[in-house]
Design a protein around this motif. Structure first.
Motif, PDB file in Angstrom:
ATOM      1  N   ASP A  37      49.478  84.316   2.063  1.00  0.00           N
ATOM      2  CA  ASP A  37      48.394  85.294   2.191  1.00  0.00           C
ATOM      3  C   ASP A  37      48.368  86.199   0.957  1.00  0.00           C
ATOM      4  OD1 ASP A  37      46.280  86.688   3.296  1.00  0.00           O
ATOM      5  OD2 ASP A  37      47.582  88.022   4.446  1.00  0.00           O
ATOM      6  N   ILE A  38      48.153  85.598  -0.191  1.00  0.00           N
ATOM      7  CA  ILE A  38      48.163  86.366  -1.448  1.00  0.00           C
ATOM      8  C   ILE A  38      46.905  86.120  -2.282  1.00  0.00           C
ATOM      9  CG2 ILE A  38      50.685  86.515  -1.591  1.00  0.00           C
ATOM     10  CD1 ILE A  38      50.546  84.220  -3.647  1.00  0.00           C
ATOM     11  N   ASP A  39      45.860  85.560  -1.651  1.00  0.00           N
ATOM     12  CA  ASP A  39      44.625  85.266  -2.385  1.00  0.00           C
ATOM     13  C   ASP A  39      44.074  86.504  -3.107  1.00  0.00           C
ATOM     14  OD1 ASP A  39      44.595  82.595  -1.774  1.00  0.00           O
ATOM     15  OD2 ASP A  39      43.195  82.797  -0.092  1.00  0.00           O
ATOM     16  N   ALA A  40      44.224  87.666  -2.498  1.00  0.00           N
ATOM     17  CA  ALA A  40      43.698  88.897  -3.103  1.00  0.00           C
ATOM     18  C   ALA A  40      44.431  89.263  -4.395  1.00  0.00           C
ATOM     19  CB  ALA A  40      43.809  90.049  -2.106  1.00  0.00           C
ATOM     20  N   TYR A  41      45.619  88.733  -4.582  1.00  0.00           N
ATOM     21  CA  TYR A  41      46.422  89.075  -5.752  1.00  0.00           C
ATOM     22  C   TYR A  41      46.375  88.015  -6.846  1.00  0.00           C
ATOM     23  CZ  TYR A  41      48.275  92.172  -2.209  1.00  0.00           C
ATOM     24  OH  TYR A  41      48.390  93.081  -1.205  1.00  0.00           O
ATOM     25  N   VAL A  42      45.776  86.877  -6.550  1.00  0.00           N
ATOM     26  CA  VAL A  42      45.730  85.777  -7.513  1.00  0.00           C
ATOM     27  C   VAL A  42      44.299  85.663  -8.046  1.00  0.00           C
ATOM     28  CG1 VAL A  42      46.035  83.305  -7.878  1.00  0.00           C
ATOM     29  CG2 VAL A  42      47.589  84.546  -6.370  1.00  0.00           C
ATOM     30  N   ARG A  43      44.154  85.930  -9.321  1.00  0.00           N
ATOM     31  CA  ARG A  43      42.834  85.834  -9.924  1.00  0.00           C
ATOM     32  C   ARG A  43      42.611  84.447 -10.523  1.00  0.00           C
ATOM     33  NH1 ARG A  43      40.533  91.045 -12.933  1.00  0.00           N
ATOM     34  NH2 ARG A  43      41.314  91.916 -11.024  1.00  0.00           N
ATOM     35  N   TYR A  44      43.611  83.951 -11.220  1.00  0.00           N
ATOM     36  CA  TYR A  44      43.523  82.639 -11.861  1.00  0.00           C
ATOM     37  C   TYR A  44      44.796  81.861 -11.571  1.00  0.00           C
ATOM     38  CZ  TYR A  44      39.977  85.073 -14.556  1.00  0.00           C
ATOM     39  OH  TYR A  44      38.886  85.805 -14.925  1.00  0.00           O
ATOM     40  N   GLY A  45      44.634  80.630 -11.195  1.00  0.00           N
ATOM     41  CA  GLY A  45      45.783  79.761 -10.971  1.00  0.00           C
ATOM     42  C   GLY A  45      45.998  78.856 -12.167  1.00  0.00           C
ATOM     43  N   ALA A  46      46.960  78.003 -12.041  1.00  0.00           N
ATOM     44  CA  ALA A  46      47.266  77.056 -13.114  1.00  0.00           C
ATOM     45  C   ALA A  46      46.139  76.039 -13.237  1.00  0.00           C
ATOM     46  CB  ALA A  46      48.586  76.353 -12.821  1.00  0.00           C
ATOM     47  N   SER A  47      45.883  75.630 -14.446  1.00  0.00           N
ATOM     48  CA  SER A  47      44.870  74.606 -14.694  1.00  0.00           C
ATOM     49  C   SER A  47      45.473  73.232 -14.417  1.00  0.00           C
ATOM     50  CB  SER A  47      44.405  74.682 -16.144  1.00  0.00           C
ATOM     51  OG  SER A  47      45.399  74.151 -17.009  1.00  0.00           O
ATOM     52  N   PRO A  48      44.652  72.181 -14.425  1.00  0.00           N
ATOM     53  CA  PRO A  48      45.218  70.835 -14.269  1.00  0.00           C
ATOM     54  C   PRO A  48      46.277  70.535 -15.339  1.00  0.00           C
ATOM     55  CG  PRO A  48      42.871  70.758 -13.924  1.00  0.00           C
ATOM     56  CD  PRO A  48      43.195  72.152 -14.397  1.00  0.00           C
ATOM     57  N   ARG A  49      46.158  71.140 -16.486  1.00  0.00           N
ATOM     58  CA  ARG A  49      47.184  70.957 -17.511  1.00  0.00           C
ATOM     59  C   ARG A  49      48.499  71.606 -17.111  1.00  0.00           C
ATOM     60  NH1 ARG A  49      43.648  72.039 -22.934  1.00  0.00           N
ATOM     61  NH2 ARG A  49      42.287  70.244 -22.662  1.00  0.00           N
ATOM     62  N   GLY A  50      48.429  72.521 -16.149  1.00  0.00           N
ATOM     63  CA  GLY A  50      49.642  73.130 -15.636  1.00  0.00           C
ATOM     64  C   GLY A  50      50.559  72.099 -15.012  1.00  0.00           C
ATOM     65  N   TYR A  51      49.956  71.099 -14.342  1.00  0.00           N
ATOM     66  CA  TYR A  51      50.746  70.005 -13.777  1.00  0.00           C
ATOM     67  C   TYR A  51      51.480  69.266 -14.885  1.00  0.00           C
ATOM     68  CZ  TYR A  51      51.929  65.322 -12.386  1.00  0.00           C
ATOM     69  OH  TYR A  51      52.614  64.154 -12.206  1.00  0.00           O
ATOM     70  N   ILE A  52      50.756  68.951 -15.942  1.00  0.00           N
ATOM     71  CA  ILE A  52      51.346  68.199 -17.056  1.00  0.00           C
ATOM     72  C   ILE A  52      52.497  68.981 -17.664  1.00  0.00           C
ATOM     73  CG2 ILE A  52      50.903  67.257 -19.355  1.00  0.00           C
ATOM     74  CD1 ILE A  52      47.970  66.785 -18.368  1.00  0.00           C
TER      75      ILE A  52
END
Length: 76
Positions: A37-52
């Motif tokens: 329950d932290i959606d309010a604190y996350v503005r941007y997540g990792a991009s697909p390149r984050g997986y790589i």
């Protein structure tokens, strides 16, 4: 450098650990999908390149530890 890159590419990342990395990256984009329950604190997540990047870092860590396979601890 090229030979080290080739050696790291040869490190095995099990299918289940690949899924774990995908889940981690996906959780940074939509935390509520994994029960956080932290959606309010996350503005941007990792991009697909984050997986790589995370998969490659785990492989490099395993390589530095002298293994030719990745452990969950390498991902963590």
């Amino acid at each position: 450098i090229l030979s080290l890159r080739a050696a790291i590419d040869a490190v095995r990342l099990d299918e289940r650990l690949q899924g774990y990395v995908v889940d981690l990256v996906r959780a940074t984009r939509k935390p509520s999908l994994v029960g956080l329950d932290i959606d309010a604190y996350v503005r941007y997540g990792a991009s697909p390149r984050g997986y790589i990047a995370l998969a490659l870092a785990a492989k490099a860590r395993a390589f530095l530890a002298g293994r030719d396979y990745v452990l969950p601890e390498d991902v963590k």
